[in-house]
Design an enzyme around this catalytic site. Structure first.
Site, PDB file in Angstrom:
ATOM      1  N   GLY A  88       0.863  -1.286   0.099  1.00 14.77           N
ATOM      2  CA  GLY A  88       0.054  -0.043   0.115  1.00 14.77           C
ATOM      3  C   GLY A  88       0.893   1.087  -0.242  1.00 14.77           C
ATOM      4  O   GLY A  88       1.993   1.110   0.313  1.00 14.77           O
ATOM      5  N   ARG A 154      -0.051  -5.534  -5.278  1.00 13.08           N
ATOM      6  CA  ARG A 154      -0.018  -6.480  -4.275  1.00 13.08           C
ATOM      7  C   ARG A 154       0.248  -7.411  -5.370  1.00 13.08           C
ATOM      8  O   ARG A 154      -0.179  -7.754  -6.061  1.00 13.08           O
ATOM      9  CB  ARG A 154      -1.163  -7.115  -3.629  1.00 13.08           C
ATOM     10  CG  ARG A 154      -0.764  -5.379  -2.273  1.00 13.08           C
ATOM     11  CD  ARG A 154      -2.140  -5.683  -1.173  1.00 13.08           C
ATOM     12  NE  ARG A 154      -1.879  -4.474  -0.637  1.00 13.08           N
ATOM     13  CZ  ARG A 154      -1.863  -3.652   0.326  1.00 13.08           C
ATOM     14  NH1 ARG A 154      -0.497  -5.026   1.228  1.00 13.08           N
ATOM     15  NH2 ARG A 154      -1.981  -2.944   0.890  1.00 13.08           N
ATOM     16  N   GLY A 181       4.821  -8.715   4.269  1.00 17.63           N
ATOM     17  CA  GLY A 181       4.788  -9.248   3.263  1.00 17.63           C
ATOM     18  C   GLY A 181       5.906  -9.016   1.788  1.00 17.63           C
ATOM     19  O   GLY A 181       6.415 -10.026   0.947  1.00 17.63           O
ATOM     20  N   ASP A 210       1.507   1.043   9.492  1.00 15.27           N
ATOM     21  CA  ASP A 210       1.035   1.181  10.427  1.00 15.27           C
ATOM     22  C   ASP A 210       2.216   1.141  11.521  1.00 15.27           C
ATOM     23  O   ASP A 210       1.637   0.674  12.927  1.00 15.27           O
ATOM     24  CB  ASP A 210       0.640  -0.433  10.704  1.00 15.27           C
ATOM     25  CG  ASP A 210      -0.416  -0.375   9.635  1.00 15.27           C
ATOM     26  OD1 ASP A 210      -0.961   0.357   9.005  1.00 15.27           O
ATOM     27  OD2 ASP A 210      -1.422  -1.486   9.721  1.00 15.27           O
ATOM     28  N   MET A 253      -6.240   3.829  10.209  1.00 10.67           N
ATOM     29  CA  MET A 253      -5.177   2.944   9.739  1.00 10.67           C
ATOM     30  C   MET A 253      -4.997   2.110  10.634  1.00 10.67           C
ATOM     31  O   MET A 253      -5.321   2.388  12.419  1.00 10.67           O
ATOM     32  CB  MET A 253      -3.922   3.646   8.929  1.00 10.67           C
ATOM     33  CG  MET A 253      -4.592   3.773   7.574  1.00 10.67           C
ATOM     34  SD  MET A 253      -4.404   5.242   7.597  1.00 10.67           S
ATOM     35  CE  MET A 253      -2.982   5.661   8.148  1.00 10.67           C
ATOM     36  N   TYR A 362      -7.234   6.431   3.216  1.00  9.00           N
ATOM     37  CA  TYR A 362      -6.798   6.572   1.741  1.00  9.00           C
ATOM     38  C   TYR A 362      -5.885   8.194   1.698  1.00  9.00           C
ATOM     39  O   TYR A 362      -4.866   8.340   0.921  1.00  9.00           O
ATOM     40  CB  TYR A 362      -7.575   6.648   0.774  1.00  9.00           C
ATOM     41  CG  TYR A 362      -7.699   5.236   0.442  1.00  9.00           C
ATOM     42  CD1 TYR A 362      -7.103   4.340  -0.040  1.00  9.00           C
ATOM     43  CD2 TYR A 362      -8.754   4.589   0.622  1.00  9.00           C
ATOM     44  CE1 TYR A 362      -7.259   2.920  -0.535  1.00  9.00           C
ATOM     45  CE2 TYR A 362      -9.357   2.620   0.074  1.00  9.00           C
ATOM     46  CZ  TYR A 362      -8.361   2.566  -0.039  1.00  9.00           C
ATOM     47  OH  TYR A 362      -8.116   1.087  -0.063  1.00  9.00           O
ATOM     48  N   ILE A 364      -5.145  10.027   4.015  1.00 12.86           N
ATOM     49  CA  ILE A 364      -3.235   9.983   4.366  1.00 12.86           C
ATOM     50  C   ILE A 364      -2.435   9.321   4.127  1.00 12.86           C
ATOM     51  O   ILE A 364      -1.694   9.453   4.755  1.00 12.86           O
ATOM     52  CB  ILE A 364      -4.103   9.684   6.678  1.00 12.86           C
ATOM     53  CG1 ILE A 364      -4.712  10.398   7.162  1.00 12.86           C
ATOM     54  CG2 ILE A 364      -2.510   9.698   6.968  1.00 12.86           C
ATOM     55  CD1 ILE A 364      -5.066   9.886   7.950  1.00 12.86           C
TER      56      ILE A 364
HETATM   57  P1  ATP Z   1       1.534  -3.170   2.870  1.00  7.01           P
HETATM   58  O1  ATP Z   1       2.178  -2.587   4.486  1.00  7.01           O
HETATM   59  O2  ATP Z   1       0.994  -2.312   2.565  1.00  7.01           O
HETATM   60  O3  ATP Z   1       0.886  -4.206   3.884  1.00  7.01           O
HETATM   61  P2  ATP Z   1       3.222  -5.163   2.360  1.00  7.01           P
HETATM   62  O4  ATP Z   1       4.983  -5.455   1.698  1.00  7.01           O
HETATM   63  O5  ATP Z   1       2.962  -6.292   3.344  1.00  7.01           O
HETATM   64  O6  ATP Z   1       3.122  -3.551   2.610  1.00  7.01           O
HETATM   65  P3  ATP Z   1       1.478  -7.584   0.488  1.00  7.01           P
HETATM   66  O7  ATP Z   1       0.606  -6.907   0.117  1.00  7.01           O
HETATM   67  O8  ATP Z   1       1.120  -7.986   1.862  1.00  7.01           O
HETATM   68  O9  ATP Z   1       1.761  -5.385   0.837  1.00  7.01           O
HETATM   69  O10 ATP Z   1       2.972  -7.822  -0.098  1.00  7.01           O
HETATM   70  C1  ATP Z   1       3.829  -7.156  -0.686  1.00  7.01           C
HETATM   71  C2  ATP Z   1       4.193  -7.986  -1.881  1.00  7.01           C
HETATM   72  O11 ATP Z   1       5.373  -8.767  -1.335  1.00  7.01           O
HETATM   73  C3  ATP Z   1       2.765  -8.820  -2.821  1.00  7.01           C
HETATM   74  O12 ATP Z   1       3.880  -9.041  -4.351  1.00  7.01           O
HETATM   75  C4  ATP Z   1       3.580 -10.076  -2.619  1.00  7.01           C
HETATM   76  O13 ATP Z   1       2.981 -10.867  -3.219  1.00  7.01           O
HETATM   77  C5  ATP Z   1       4.517 -10.015  -1.954  1.00  7.01           C
HETATM   78  N1  ATP Z   1       4.310 -11.547  -0.577  1.00  7.01           N
HETATM   79  C6  ATP Z   1       4.204 -11.270   0.481  1.00  7.01           C
HETATM   80  N2  ATP Z   1       3.406 -12.222   1.368  1.00  7.01           N
HETATM   81  C7  ATP Z   1       4.872 -13.117   0.763  1.00  7.01           C
HETATM   82  C8  ATP Z   1       5.664 -14.056   0.823  1.00  7.01           C
HETATM   83  N3  ATP Z   1       5.168 -15.157   1.898  1.00  7.01           N
HETATM   84  N4  ATP Z   1       6.427 -14.584   0.113  1.00  7.01           N
HETATM   85  C9  ATP Z   1       6.980 -14.397  -0.562  1.00  7.01           C
HETATM   86  N5  ATP Z   1       6.329 -12.950  -1.271  1.00  7.01           N
HETATM   87  C10 ATP Z   1       5.521 -12.048  -0.511  1.00  7.01           C
HETATM   88 MG    MG Z   2       0.939  -6.190   5.014  1.00  3.60          MG
END
Ligand code: ATP
Ligand code: MG
Length: 442
Positions: A88, A154, A181, A210, A253, A362, A364
């Site tokens: 995000g 994502r 992620g 967050d 959030m 959104y 913010i």
């Molecule tokens: P946010 O703070 O917005 O949640 P985030 O990095 O956690 O950020 P995600 O959408 O969960 O956002 O993940 C971003 C990218 O990382 C995506 O392309 C997702 O497929 C990849 N990803 C998430 N979890 C995994 C995992 N366990 N192994 C490999 N890739 C991952």
């Molecule tokens: Mg996340």
């Protein structure tokens, strides 16, 4: 104190691609008193626990300190870096991109920096847009803008294809800017690189509005989000006070952590109830939120309620589970649910509330970083550049008691950081909102 288990010293050892033998081109020194800035000695450490009980022997559990090294691994003129932003939006993404590009091109003098388009999708040429070159001119003014000039996404991406892409494009260092992620994805890419024994470094820069990433006391975007959220709470208060039994309800959030809710509520000082995921609250019953809010309305004829998006999920248990493209469980929307619950209950007890609901998420997320966050982005990005050039890999840059540290990805993204209900922040929040008073009806 952290809400997650203490790591072992072995878990805190950062992987290196090989010995750093080249003299850094940065004009720093290790001579005290020459006032031109110091390289960080590779043996310097930051203590895990800065507190000590008098008479006790201090624990020597420690992190590797981040910073520029006198010896580096990559030959600058032969080095290509790439930057990817995922997940995000968060204020400060463009600041991080700009500082990385400037440090790598202007100070280290590397060959080029590629901007990967729309998150990890951009590492797969079959589905993603091709990367573009990030120049000094291109990034010149981007730090004044919200969002990310690279785009984000994502959704899963096959890490073997990502590594093929890095090899094809001659990328030596990949910088992954994103949340938990993204950092798990970065760890998978780094593991595939290690399996193939390739000299490619993967460096994470934590991005989470967050503030829920381990070993990062404060992530960029958090301070901006708190000041924006504070303004919304203040406005909700104005709305609430202007009508009889006005209730300003603000959803903020915080999927798993109540840091924004707690900090913005404390900064504003105008909210009477603050609900966070870490401290589940009853909705119904004499000691539940609805009865407490009714008591508050009877006493003061207006109220402000702030709720983190991840709080009160147990009130909506009957809704089916849904997931986003990355496999994260989608939260049930607690804001409108609570607004209805307050209206229904207040009508039922004959003391109707006039609810004004605010959902500024959104708004913010897309603002540009404030000065405090801009400074943090600058620090994190330059530390990431130093780590990459020194040949460190499979790590992210953290912030521990205001010291920048290098932390292995495996240990930093195995759990999320949460607000401690035993800690100072929650205690201050309770002192401010005097929750016991309304809940107990005293
Ligand atoms: P946010 O703070 O917005 O949640 P985030 O990095 O956690 O950020 P995600 O959408 O969960 O956002 O993940 C971003 C990218 O990382 C995506 O392309 C997702 O497929 C990849 N990803 C998430 N979890 C995994 C995992 N366990 N192994 C490999 N890739 C991952
Ligand atoms: Mg996340």
């Amino acid at each position: 104190m952290p809400t997650y288990p203490k790591p072992t010293q072995e878990q805190l050892v950062v992987t290196r691609l090989g010995e750093a033998r080249l003299v850094s081109p940065l004009p720093l020194s290790t001579t005290p008193g020459d006032n031109i800035g110091d390289f960080v000695d590779d043996d310097l450490r930051a203590l895990y626990n800065p507190r000590i009980m008098l008479g006790e022997k201090p624990s020597d559990l420690c992190f590797e300190l981040a910073g520029a090294r006198r010896e580096i691994f990559f030959t600058p003129q032969d080095t290509t870096a790439a930057i990817v932003t995922c997940g995000g939006l968060c204020p400060g993404l463009n600041n991080v991109i700009r500082s990385l590009v400037l440090e790598l091109l202007m100070n280290y003098g590397i060959r080029n920096v590629l901007g990967i388009r729309y998150g990890y999708h951009g590492l797969n040429p079959n589905v993603g847009r091709p990367p573009f070159e990030l120049t000094k001119e291109l990034v010149d003014e981007i730090h004044h803008k919200g969002g990310t000039i690279l785009g984000t996404s994502r959704g899963p991406q096959e890490h073997k294809e990502s590594v093929d892409f890095l090899v094809d494009r001659g990328v030596n260092i990949l910088f992954c800017v994103g949340g938990d992620g993204t950092q798990r994805g970065a760890h998978q890419i780094a593991s595939e690189i290690a399996r193939r024994k390739l000299p490619i470094s993967v460096i994470g820069i934590p991005k989470t509005i967050d503030n829920d990433i381990k070993y990062c006391y404060r992530t960029f975007g958090f301070a901006t989000a708190v000041s924006e959220a504070e303004k919304v709470i203040d406005r909700a208060h104005v709305e609430a006070k202007s009508v009889l039994n006005g209730v300003g309800l603000v959803k903020l959030m915080g999927r798993h952590a109540g840091f924004i809710t707690a900090a913005a509520t404390l900064a504003s000082g105008e909210a009477n109830f603050a609900l966070i995921p870490e401290v589940p609250m009853q909705l119904h019953g004499e000691h539940g939120l609805l009865a407490a809010l009714d008591r508050r309305l009877k006493a003061r004829e207006h109220a402000v309620v702030v709720i983190a998006e991840g709080a009160g999920q147990h009130w909506l248990d009957e809704c089916p589970d849904e997931f986003d493209a990355s496999g994260n469980l989608l939260l049930r929307d607690v804001g409108p649910f609570l607004a209805h619950a307050i209206k229904d209950y207040s009508n039922k007890v004959g003391n109707p509330a006039n609810v004004k609901y605010f959902d500024p998420s959104y708004h913010i997320r897309s603002v540009h970083a404030d000065a405090t966050d801009s400074l943090l982005c600058e620090r994190l990005a330059r530390a990431a550049a130093h780590a990459g050039m020194a040949g460190k890999t499979d790590m992210l840059v953290g912030l521990w008691h205001n010291q920048l540290i290098d932390v292995p990805l495996a240990v930093s993204c195995d759990a999320k950081k949460q607000l401690s209900p035993e800690g100072e922040l929650w205690m201050a929040l309770q002192a401010l909102t005097r929750q016991e008073k309304w809940y107990s009806g005293v």
